[in-house]
Design a protein around this motif. Sequence first.
Motif, mmCIF file in Angstrom:
data_model
loop_
_atom_site.group_PDB
_atom_site.id
_atom_site.type_symbol
_atom_site.label_atom_id
_atom_site.label_comp_id
_atom_site.label_asym_id
_atom_site.label_seq_id
_atom_site.Cartn_x
_atom_site.Cartn_y
_atom_site.Cartn_z
ATOM 1 N N SER A 1 0.834 -1.210 0.000
ATOM 2 C CA SER A 1 0.000 0.000 0.000
ATOM 3 C C SER A 1 0.868 1.259 0.000
ATOM 4 C CB SER A 1 -0.984 0.000 1.171
ATOM 5 O OG SER A 1 -0.333 0.118 2.404
ATOM 6 N N ALA A 2 2.039 1.193 0.640
ATOM 7 C CA ALA A 2 2.934 2.363 0.654
ATOM 8 C C ALA A 2 3.404 2.662 -0.764
ATOM 9 C CB ALA A 2 4.132 2.089 1.552
ATOM 10 N N GLU A 3 3.829 1.610 -1.451
ATOM 11 C CA GLU A 3 4.335 1.742 -2.819
ATOM 12 C C GLU A 3 3.231 2.244 -3.750
ATOM 13 O OE1 GLU A 3 6.567 -1.828 -4.380
ATOM 14 O OE2 GLU A 3 4.745 -1.986 -5.579
ATOM 15 N N LEU A 4 2.045 1.666 -3.587
ATOM 16 C CA LEU A 4 0.953 1.988 -4.498
ATOM 17 C C LEU A 4 0.414 3.408 -4.296
ATOM 18 C CD1 LEU A 4 -1.332 -0.463 -5.970
ATOM 19 C CD2 LEU A 4 -2.330 1.697 -5.275
ATOM 20 N N ILE A 5 0.113 3.736 -3.060
ATOM 21 C CA ILE A 5 -0.447 5.072 -2.803
ATOM 22 C C ILE A 5 0.640 6.129 -3.029
ATOM 23 C CG2 ILE A 5 -1.579 6.569 -1.100
ATOM 24 C CD1 ILE A 5 -3.388 4.242 -1.989
ATOM 25 N N GLY A 6 1.875 5.798 -2.615
ATOM 26 C CA GLY A 6 2.987 6.731 -2.831
ATOM 27 C C GLY A 6 3.217 6.995 -4.311
ATOM 28 N N GLY A 7 2.962 5.987 -5.144
ATOM 29 C CA GLY A 7 3.197 6.111 -6.578
ATOM 30 C C GLY A 7 2.086 6.824 -7.328
ATOM 31 N N LEU A 8 0.974 7.070 -6.668
ATOM 32 C CA LEU A 8 -0.176 7.661 -7.373
ATOM 33 C C LEU A 8 0.124 9.039 -7.958
ATOM 34 C CD1 LEU A 8 -3.317 6.786 -5.215
ATOM 35 C CD2 LEU A 8 -2.683 5.860 -7.446
ATOM 36 N N VAL A 9 0.957 9.806 -7.263
ATOM 37 C CA VAL A 9 1.246 11.163 -7.755
ATOM 38 C C VAL A 9 1.905 11.139 -9.129
ATOM 39 C CG1 VAL A 9 1.335 12.506 -5.629
ATOM 40 C CG2 VAL A 9 3.304 11.145 -6.291
ATOM 41 N N GLU A 10 2.610 10.034 -9.415
ATOM 42 C CA GLU A 10 3.258 9.942 -10.729
ATOM 43 C C GLU A 10 2.401 9.205 -11.748
ATOM 44 O OE1 GLU A 10 6.981 8.246 -9.415
ATOM 45 O OE2 GLU A 10 6.947 10.010 -8.114
ATOM 46 N N ASP A 11 1.212 8.763 -11.322
ATOM 47 C CA ASP A 11 0.341 8.019 -12.232
ATOM 48 C C ASP A 11 -0.205 8.976 -13.297
ATOM 49 O OD1 ASP A 11 -1.817 5.327 -11.847
ATOM 50 O OD2 ASP A 11 -2.286 6.972 -13.212
ATOM 51 N N PRO A 12 0.027 8.658 -14.582
ATOM 52 C CA PRO A 12 -0.377 9.599 -15.625
ATOM 53 C C PRO A 12 -1.884 9.868 -15.645
ATOM 54 C CG PRO A 12 0.381 7.512 -16.575
ATOM 55 C CD PRO A 12 0.684 7.464 -15.118
ATOM 56 N N LEU A 13 -2.668 8.886 -15.213
ATOM 57 C CA LEU A 13 -4.121 9.048 -15.302
ATOM 58 C C LEU A 13 -4.723 9.755 -14.079
ATOM 59 C CD1 LEU A 13 -6.262 8.311 -17.389
ATOM 60 C CD2 LEU A 13 -6.747 6.264 -16.050
ATOM 61 N N VAL A 14 -4.315 9.345 -12.886
ATOM 62 C CA VAL A 14 -4.939 9.921 -11.684
ATOM 63 C C VAL A 14 -4.012 10.824 -10.876
ATOM 64 C CG1 VAL A 14 -6.600 8.042 -11.399
ATOM 65 C CG2 VAL A 14 -4.399 7.931 -10.222
ATOM 66 N N GLY A 15 -2.742 10.898 -11.269
ATOM 67 C CA GLY A 15 -1.754 11.649 -10.493
ATOM 68 C C GLY A 15 -2.228 13.036 -10.093
ATOM 69 N N GLU A 16 -2.723 13.766 -11.069
ATOM 70 C CA GLU A 16 -3.100 15.151 -10.813
ATOM 71 C C GLU A 16 -4.298 15.270 -9.875
ATOM 72 O OE1 GLU A 16 -3.770 18.428 -13.973
ATOM 73 O OE2 GLU A 16 -1.972 17.277 -14.478
ATOM 74 N N VAL A 17 -5.326 14.464 -10.104
ATOM 75 C CA VAL A 17 -6.527 14.547 -9.261
ATOM 76 C C VAL A 17 -6.314 13.916 -7.902
ATOM 77 C CG1 VAL A 17 -8.495 14.855 -10.790
ATOM 78 C CG2 VAL A 17 -7.421 12.602 -10.651
ATOM 79 N N ALA A 18 -5.566 12.805 -7.869
ATOM 80 C CA ALA A 18 -5.389 12.085 -6.604
ATOM 81 C C ALA A 18 -4.510 12.863 -5.643
ATOM 82 C CB ALA A 18 -4.787 10.710 -6.868
ATOM 83 N N GLY A 19 -3.483 13.500 -6.183
ATOM 84 C CA GLY A 19 -2.474 14.178 -5.370
ATOM 85 C C GLY A 19 -3.043 15.001 -4.223
ATOM 86 N N GLY A 20 -3.994 15.840 -4.511
ATOM 87 C CA GLY A 20 -4.522 16.711 -3.468
ATOM 88 C C GLY A 20 -5.649 16.112 -2.658
ATOM 89 N N LYS A 21 -6.101 14.915 -3.021
ATOM 90 C CA LYS A 21 -7.304 14.363 -2.384
ATOM 91 C C LYS A 21 -7.070 13.150 -1.508
ATOM 92 C CE LYS A 21 -10.865 15.803 -5.622
ATOM 93 N NZ LYS A 21 -12.047 15.395 -6.367
ATOM 94 N N ILE A 22 -6.037 12.374 -1.824
ATOM 95 C CA ILE A 22 -5.902 11.082 -1.124
ATOM 96 C C ILE A 22 -4.903 11.153 0.024
ATOM 97 C CG2 ILE A 22 -4.086 10.137 -2.640
ATOM 98 C CD1 ILE A 22 -5.742 7.454 -2.440
ATOM 99 N N ARG A 23 -5.268 10.460 1.111
ATOM 100 C CA ARG A 23 -4.348 10.313 2.229
ATOM 101 C C ARG A 23 -4.353 8.857 2.675
ATOM 102 N NH1 ARG A 23 -5.155 14.610 6.828
ATOM 103 N NH2 ARG A 23 -7.300 14.772 6.134
ATOM 104 N N ARG A 24 -3.172 8.357 3.001
ATOM 105 C CA ARG A 24 -3.056 6.983 3.486
ATOM 106 C C ARG A 24 -2.691 7.013 4.961
ATOM 107 N NH1 ARG A 24 1.787 4.167 3.937
ATOM 108 N NH2 ARG A 24 1.660 1.876 4.044
ATOM 109 N N VAL A 25 -3.405 6.213 5.739
ATOM 110 C CA VAL A 25 -3.087 6.070 7.156
ATOM 111 C C VAL A 25 -2.648 4.625 7.363
ATOM 112 C CG1 VAL A 25 -3.973 6.160 9.514
ATOM 113 C CG2 VAL A 25 -4.828 7.782 7.803
ATOM 114 N N ALA A 26 -1.386 4.432 7.749
ATOM 115 C CA ALA A 26 -0.860 3.083 7.933
ATOM 116 C C ALA A 26 -0.689 2.816 9.420
ATOM 117 C CB ALA A 26 0.474 2.953 7.216
#
Length: 266
Positions: A163-188
Amino acid sequence: MSLADYTPSPNGPTVETVLSVQHYTDRLFKFRVTRPASLRFRSGEFVMIGLLGDDKRPILRAYSVASPEWDEELEFYSIKVPDGPLTSRLAGIQPGDKILLGRKPTGTLVLDALTPGRRLYMFSTGTGFAPFASLTRDPATYERFEEVIVTHTCRDAAELAYSAELIGGLVEDPLVGEVAGGKIRRVATTTRETTPLMGRITDLISSGKLFAHLGVPPLDPATDRAMICGSLQMTLDTKALMLAAGLREGAVSEPGDFVIEKAFVG
Ligand code: A2P
């Protein structure tokens, strides 16, 4: 027993090819397989996957698809149970190997089973993170919710790697990077190894520590929606907390404020 000579029946599973395998711990791994053009699913759903047993009969288990619906490949995240009929075999798969894939994905952890809201919680333990690996990579999640909070609780820190790798990698995801960046938070959080945030998610919700940590108000049916995936007991205990907060359980046939699904094992 190899699947090389296996002839799929018209409604039975198809034979797919393993493309990659990544082991995270001695208990957890992910793998990617080919996706047949005919396979349609909604992000968050599960599908049967399997291998042939020693008696040449298929051993199939339900697995959440961890990849989003737009992905050309399919990703799965699995536990390895030493004496598990399927996972003990699955743990040894290599790129190029064949696996069986069911034709009918289904499940309740889908956006359509939730009524509109502002903040979406995804509560997961162990391999229960898998459907959220799919949903957090789907742009529809961010179109429907202003804020997405994914919690992942495991025994120790090493089990939080996927989950760290996946959620951490979202900012670089070409499809959701821009929208996810400001909206998603992970609590581990961990329960058996000391890390910055410790405790079962149920305890963190009922004590209010989760909300204090996030700096958000307690659960409120006017704004908050939730998806829950973990062991059977975890889903039941978390469901009780949702009901106590006034959230109503939903299903695809009748959307509600939260939905639950057991993580699949064995
Ligand atoms: P614990 O270590 O206290 O059992 P597992 O690896 O056994 O599937 O567990 C994954 C995580 O889920 C662990 O951190 C475990 O905590 C936690 N857990 C187990 N049962 C529950 C429950 N009923 N409610 C909330 N969390 C749970």
